[in-house]
Write a protein that holds these residues in place. Structure first.
Motif, PDB file in Angstrom:
ATOM      1  N   LEU A   1       2.242  94.166   3.337  1.00 10.56           N
ATOM      2  CA  LEU A   1       2.715  92.904   2.742  1.00 10.56           C
ATOM      3  C   LEU A   1       2.900  93.019   1.232  1.00 10.56           C
ATOM      4  N   ASP A   2       2.369  94.085   0.623  1.00 11.74           N
ATOM      5  CA  ASP A   2       2.349  94.131  -0.844  1.00 11.74           C
ATOM      6  C   ASP A   2       3.345  95.123  -1.443  1.00 11.74           C
ATOM      7  N   ARG A   3       4.205  95.714  -0.613  1.00 14.10           N
ATOM      8  CA  ARG A   3       5.243  96.613  -1.137  1.00 14.10           C
ATOM      9  C   ARG A   3       6.588  96.257  -0.521  1.00 14.10           C
ATOM     10  N   LYS A   4       7.647  96.561  -1.251  1.00 24.13           N
ATOM     11  CA  LYS A   4       8.986  96.418  -0.660  1.00 24.13           C
ATOM     12  C   LYS A   4       9.182  97.562   0.330  1.00 24.13           C
ATOM     13  N   SER A   5       9.737  97.277   1.487  1.00 20.01           N
ATOM     14  CA  SER A   5       9.965  98.376   2.429  1.00 20.01           C
ATOM     15  C   SER A   5      11.157  99.206   1.961  1.00 20.01           C
ATOM     16  N   ASP A   6      11.040 100.532   2.127  1.00 19.81           N
ATOM     17  CA  ASP A   6      12.138 101.416   1.709  1.00 19.81           C
ATOM     18  C   ASP A   6      13.331 101.286   2.654  1.00 19.81           C
ATOM     19  N   TYR A   7      13.045 101.028   3.918  1.00 20.54           N
ATOM     20  CA  TYR A   7      14.102 100.811   4.899  1.00 20.54           C
ATOM     21  C   TYR A   7      14.018  99.357   5.358  1.00 20.54           C
ATOM     22  N   SER A   8      15.088  98.867   5.982  1.00 20.91           N
ATOM     23  CA  SER A   8      15.113  97.441   6.318  1.00 20.91           C
ATOM     24  C   SER A   8      14.799  97.209   7.796  1.00 20.91           C
ATOM     25  N   PHE A   9      14.702  95.938   8.135  1.00 22.95           N
ATOM     26  CA  PHE A   9      14.433  95.486   9.497  1.00 22.95           C
ATOM     27  C   PHE A   9      15.602  95.764  10.447  1.00 22.95           C
ATOM     28  N   LYS A  10      16.793  96.095   9.873  1.00 19.36           N
ATOM     29  CA  LYS A  10      18.012  96.071  10.707  1.00 19.36           C
ATOM     30  C   LYS A  10      17.973  97.086  11.844  1.00 19.36           C
TER      31      LYS A  10
ATOM     32  N   ALA B   1      20.073  88.793   4.617  1.00 27.07           N
ATOM     33  CA  ALA B   1      20.899  89.899   5.135  1.00 27.07           C
ATOM     34  C   ALA B   1      21.214  89.696   6.617  1.00 27.07           C
ATOM     35  N   LEU B   2      20.265  89.119   7.351  1.00 26.88           N
ATOM     36  CA  LEU B   2      20.490  88.869   8.777  1.00 26.88           C
ATOM     37  C   LEU B   2      21.716  87.979   8.989  1.00 26.88           C
ATOM     38  N   ARG B   3      21.899  87.009   8.094  1.00 27.70           N
ATOM     39  CA  ARG B   3      23.091  86.144   8.197  1.00 27.70           C
ATOM     40  C   ARG B   3      24.364  86.996   8.067  1.00 27.70           C
ATOM     41  N   ARG B   4      24.332  87.990   7.177  1.00 28.64           N
ATOM     42  CA  ARG B   4      25.510  88.874   7.008  1.00 28.64           C
ATOM     43  C   ARG B   4      25.738  89.701   8.274  1.00 28.64           C
TER      44      ARG B   4
ATOM     45  N   VAL C   1      19.776 102.645   4.022  1.00 25.56           N
ATOM     46  CA  VAL C   1      18.689 101.718   3.667  1.00 25.56           C
ATOM     47  C   VAL C   1      19.187 100.280   3.501  1.00 25.56           C
ATOM     48  N   CYS C   2      20.493 100.111   3.381  1.00 25.32           N
ATOM     49  CA  CYS C   2      21.034  98.781   3.069  1.00 25.32           C
ATOM     50  C   CYS C   2      20.927  97.844   4.276  1.00 25.32           C
ATOM     51  N   PRO C   3      20.331  96.664   4.099  1.00 25.22           N
ATOM     52  CA  PRO C   3      20.206  95.741   5.237  1.00 25.22           C
ATOM     53  C   PRO C   3      21.527  95.108   5.649  1.00 25.22           C
ATOM     54  N   THR C   4      22.589  95.276   4.829  1.00 27.22           N
ATOM     55  CA  THR C   4      23.862  94.636   5.179  1.00 27.22           C
ATOM     56  C   THR C   4      24.941  95.633   5.586  1.00 27.22           C
ATOM     57  N   CYS C   5      24.686  96.933   5.481  1.00 30.23           N
ATOM     58  CA  CYS C   5      25.692  97.911   5.923  1.00 30.23           C
ATOM     59  C   CYS C   5      25.713  97.943   7.446  1.00 30.23           C
TER      60      CYS C   5
END
Ligand code: SF4
Ligand code: SF4
Length: 346
Positions: A54-63, A102-105, A234-238
């Motif tokens: 919970l305390d770091r940005k993830s390097d890869y996304s949920f996508k 990003a999920l909306r995209r 890594v991009c959640p919108t690509c």
């Protein structure tokens, strides 16, 4: 309704939720970073709250749940085809505000970008609920405030913020309220945390002149960019992908079709029959990627594709900054319009 829990309470809630949901969340992979002795935070299946970062940005996304790097779509024989099976259980995804935007995209591209929805995306999309991870502070390279993705007001089942020794949740999904109430210290109105300022700021140009296509600003990337494609993965919108047929037999009529992630920055992406290639240099590929995210997507859907998560800047081995490029495009666009104004005698 909001709830406040201690560590044990939140752990029990995650354990209870894992009885119903498969939980997909950012986890730390020790030693799996790109340099020796470094870690990486990426998505994986969890059953324990202590595994969720919970305390770091993830390097890869949920996508990667919705658009896996490689997904078998269906199996075929000489006379029939059958869709690959998918685990039927619902999925709970922990993600930050930028990724929720990003999920909306992703939905625009896979569900609203043509006459037909993408059936394979839809069946995954229908399985998910979202847990919003609040942001106590901005992370390196984030520019979510500039892109308007720093705050999520809807779309999540519950939020989670750690504040000292307590965990705070805004529970929106009424079906989950009993689970939280059973393990909470107290009920309290909760507003998910969000950032209001990033160190990195960008200005997306309102109007990009056509002449930007030939601007010399892209030439730098032909020299610097090595075309590794990391920024896309890594991009959640690509969302680009290609298809692969894998044959089980020599006659080429029995096998499986896979959808495999693709990258507009990698050589070969624009190859066409007859040996043609639409974008040959890395500068041309960078121009395409940037203008797609800050201009072309907007022409179709009315808003910008990039959500400002900054992961592409984090991951680039050549230290190429995408946020810097947006600002360069903005400056070049302003200079162009000022020059045009002078020519017109304004
Ligand atoms: S282009 Fe970069 S900053 Fe924008 S959404 Fe993709 S990874 Fe994030
Ligand atoms: S990560 Fe950097 S070097 Fe690799 S393709 Fe993207 S911009 Fe180029």
């Amino acid at each position: 309704m909001g709830y406040v829990m201690n560590e044990k309470g939140f752990s029990e809630i995650v354990r209870d939720l894992s009885q119903t949901f498969r939980i997909y969340a950012p986890v730390k992979k020790t030693g799996a970073g790109r340099f020796t002795d470094t870690d990486v935070v990426m998505y994986d299946w969890v059953t324990e709250a202590s595994d969720i970062v919970l305390d770091r940005k993830s390097d890869y996304s949920f996508k990667e749940f919705l658009t896996p790097l490689s997904e078998i779509l269906f199996f075929f024989t000489e006379s029939s085809a059958k869709e690959a099976e998918l685990d039927e259980r619902p999925v709970l995804i922990f993600l930050r505000s930028c990724d929720l935007h990003a999920l909306r995209r992703l939905d625009e591209i896979y569900l609203r970008n043509g006459r037909e929805e993408d059936w394979f995306y839809r069946r995954r999309r229908d399985k998910i609920k979202l847990a919003l991870i609040g942001c106590q502070h901005s992370f390196e390279n984030c520019f979510c405030v500039s892109m308007g993705s720093n705050i999520a007001k809807e779309g999540y089942a519950f939020s989670i913020d750690r504040r000292g020794d307590e965990w705070y949740s805004d529970v929106r999904d009424s079906s989950l309220k009993d689970t939280f109430a059973g393990h909470a210290l107290r009920e309290e109105d909760v507003e998910p945390l969000h950032v209001t300022e990033n160190a990195t700021k960008v200005t997306v140009p309102e109007k990009i002149p056509a002449s930007i296509i030939k601007d010399k600003l892209w030439d730098e990337y032909t020299v610097r960019c090595i075309g590794c494609g990391r920024c896309n993965f890594v991009c959640p919108t690509c969302t680009c992908f290609s298809m692969q047929d894998v044959y089980y037999t020599d006659n080429g009529r029995v096998g499986e079709r896979r959808r495999v992630a693709a990258s507009c920055m990698v050589d070969g992406y624009t190859n066409v029959a007859g040996g043609g290639q639409y974008r040959r240099t890395q500068g041309e590929r960078m121009r395409f990627k940037v203008l797609h995210k800050i201009q072309d997507f907007g022409k179709r859907f009315g808003y910008t594709m990039c959500v400002g998560c900054g992961r592409c800047d984090d991951v680039c081995p050549e230290y190429i900054s995408y946020s810097n490029i947006i600002n360069k495009v903005n400056e070049a666009s302003l200079e162009e319009s000022e020059g045009a104004g002078k020519e017109c005698g304004e």
